[in-house]
Design a protein around this motif. Sequence first.
Motif, PDB file in Angstrom:
ATOM      1  N   GLN A   1       0.754  -1.164   0.122  1.00 15.95           N
ATOM      2  CA  GLN A   1       0.045  -0.142  -0.232  1.00 15.95           C
ATOM      3  C   GLN A   1       0.938   1.202  -0.045  1.00 15.95           C
ATOM      4  O   GLN A   1       1.748   1.392   0.765  1.00 15.95           O
ATOM      5  N   GLY A   2       0.593   2.034  -0.974  1.00 16.46           N
ATOM      6  CA  GLY A   2       1.340   3.380  -0.985  1.00 16.46           C
ATOM      7  C   GLY A   2       2.363   3.532  -1.988  1.00 16.46           C
ATOM      8  O   GLY A   2       3.231   4.308  -2.140  1.00 16.46           O
ATOM      9  N   GLN A   3       2.851   2.062  -2.521  1.00 18.96           N
ATOM     10  CA  GLN A   3       3.854   1.938  -3.285  1.00 18.96           C
ATOM     11  C   GLN A   3       3.765   2.753  -4.779  1.00 18.96           C
ATOM     12  O   GLN A   3       2.637   2.451  -5.215  1.00 18.96           O
ATOM     13  N   LYS A   4       4.906   3.382  -5.156  1.00 15.42           N
ATOM     14  CA  LYS A   4       4.611   4.198  -6.407  1.00 15.42           C
ATOM     15  C   LYS A   4       4.509   3.239  -7.688  1.00 15.42           C
ATOM     16  O   LYS A   4       5.438   2.242  -7.596  1.00 15.42           O
ATOM     17  N   ILE A   5       3.425   2.992  -8.353  1.00 12.09           N
ATOM     18  CA  ILE A   5       3.365   2.267  -9.311  1.00 12.09           C
ATOM     19  C   ILE A   5       3.326   2.652 -10.929  1.00 12.09           C
ATOM     20  O   ILE A   5       3.317   1.865 -11.765  1.00 12.09           O
TER      21      ILE A   5
END
Length: 525
Positions: free
Chosen positions: A489-493
Amino acid sequence: MKFSGHKKIRIGMLKGEILAIAVWIILILPIFSPIKNTGDNIFTVFLNGVEVGTLGSKQAAEKCLREARRQLSSGSDELILTDAELSLKGSEVLLGKVDSRKSVRNKMVEVLDKSRLSTLERSYTVKINQYSVNLASKDDVFTLLSKALGKYDTEGKYKVDLVTDPSREVNVLTSQIVSVEEAQKEEEETRLPEAGIDLAISDVFRKIKPLIEEKSFEDYQLGLMSIDFGDKVEVVESYLPSSEIKDINTAIDEVTKDQETNQIYEIKTGDTLGTIAEDFGLPLDDLIAMNETIDSENSTIRAGDEIIVTVPEPELSVVYTTQQYYEEDYEADVIYRDNDSWYTTRTEVVQEPSAGHRKVVAKISYVNNSETGRDIQKEEVTYEAVPKIVERGTIVPPTYIKPISGGRQTSGFGRRNAPTKGASTFHKGVDWATPVGTAVMASNAGVVTRAGWGRGYGYVIYISHSDGRETRYGHLSKILVKPGQSVSQGQKIALSGNTGVSTGAHLHFEILINGAQVNPLNYLN
């Protein structure tokens, strides 16, 4: 013969003169001051500007005034306030006539009576918290307190006494509630004390410990067990104008009738404004009006919030305990079975409940008419209640966050006018306008199931989550993950863009449950 008669006349005249001198010495001389060359020796006395007589000294005048004051107030419980300005006009005389003190005192009484400022009556002030009332007599005080007590002690088992408050330095009385039966027993024991063989027998019985047996319902004493005032009562003697003393019936109404009192109520789970108003006997409009944070009946309230309510309470509260027998249907406590493979949002009823029946003796505590506690003394179940059994999940479900920082919402979920050719009239997600290149984060942890071109979506990413939901991110300018990759969650994708069917730089975001799009705003944390 003539000489002899003349002689008798002279002797008679001499006796008359002697008698006159004696009368003058006895009756007249005392009212004249003796001749002294010491200044003023006779005084004309004035009270409030009115001449009341003549006396031989200032001390005599002051003594007459003290006696006149006592005479005016004697035989009355009233405290009389009156003007009393004493003045004397002195002179020096050889012989001076003075009035009797009784005459001067009586005239002073007449002047004082006409000069009354006010009459203060003996009274009793009863103080209860911030409330106070002035009553004409101690009997009225007992009547007032007995009426407050009798509202709940209908059988007259208890009585009110007034005792000196040991915590106060001044002479203040406070209330003490006494059991009539116990007071009679103590009085009899005091009047007829045990002695000799009777005392010895009583000591033996006191030392015998009774056998402990389970009581039957008939063994329990029912009714009022204890009672007291919930507020401290203070009584002081005072002197007040009659206009400040209240009629006893008015005082009883003020003290015993319910008054509207503001209280703070903490909202509990399941409460609504309507049910709160109903519970406290308030019109809903009044509840809204007294709370600035509540705009209307549709305002949101949360468990733990505090609001103002009005509760009807008398000026003098009464706390009491009764012992009661009753029969009732009852519900068993709900039994919960935890399922470690379910989310906490999932529950299932495994067994429906069924009410039981029981006989009960309980001590119930009250403040006025409100129950404050219940202690069951004996319980006999006629037939057992069947408990409700609920299976529930223990896994906390994942939360979803907004996938970008900032941005301006340009299109919500649901029907709309197609913004451009090829766009849908039913929008299946939410759009935020944001510059091209804005960082896009995973709304929740999961596994990437698609990452590439998606027709109208332009460049798009699908992520599958552990709760069975799916999120989609469309119109991207650059994709930073691959299918099969796990993300947190919150990881830059990705970076936002303007690809696919789009009217400007923005991010399109969807949440799907069971394969169908839902309004993402209802699920974002």
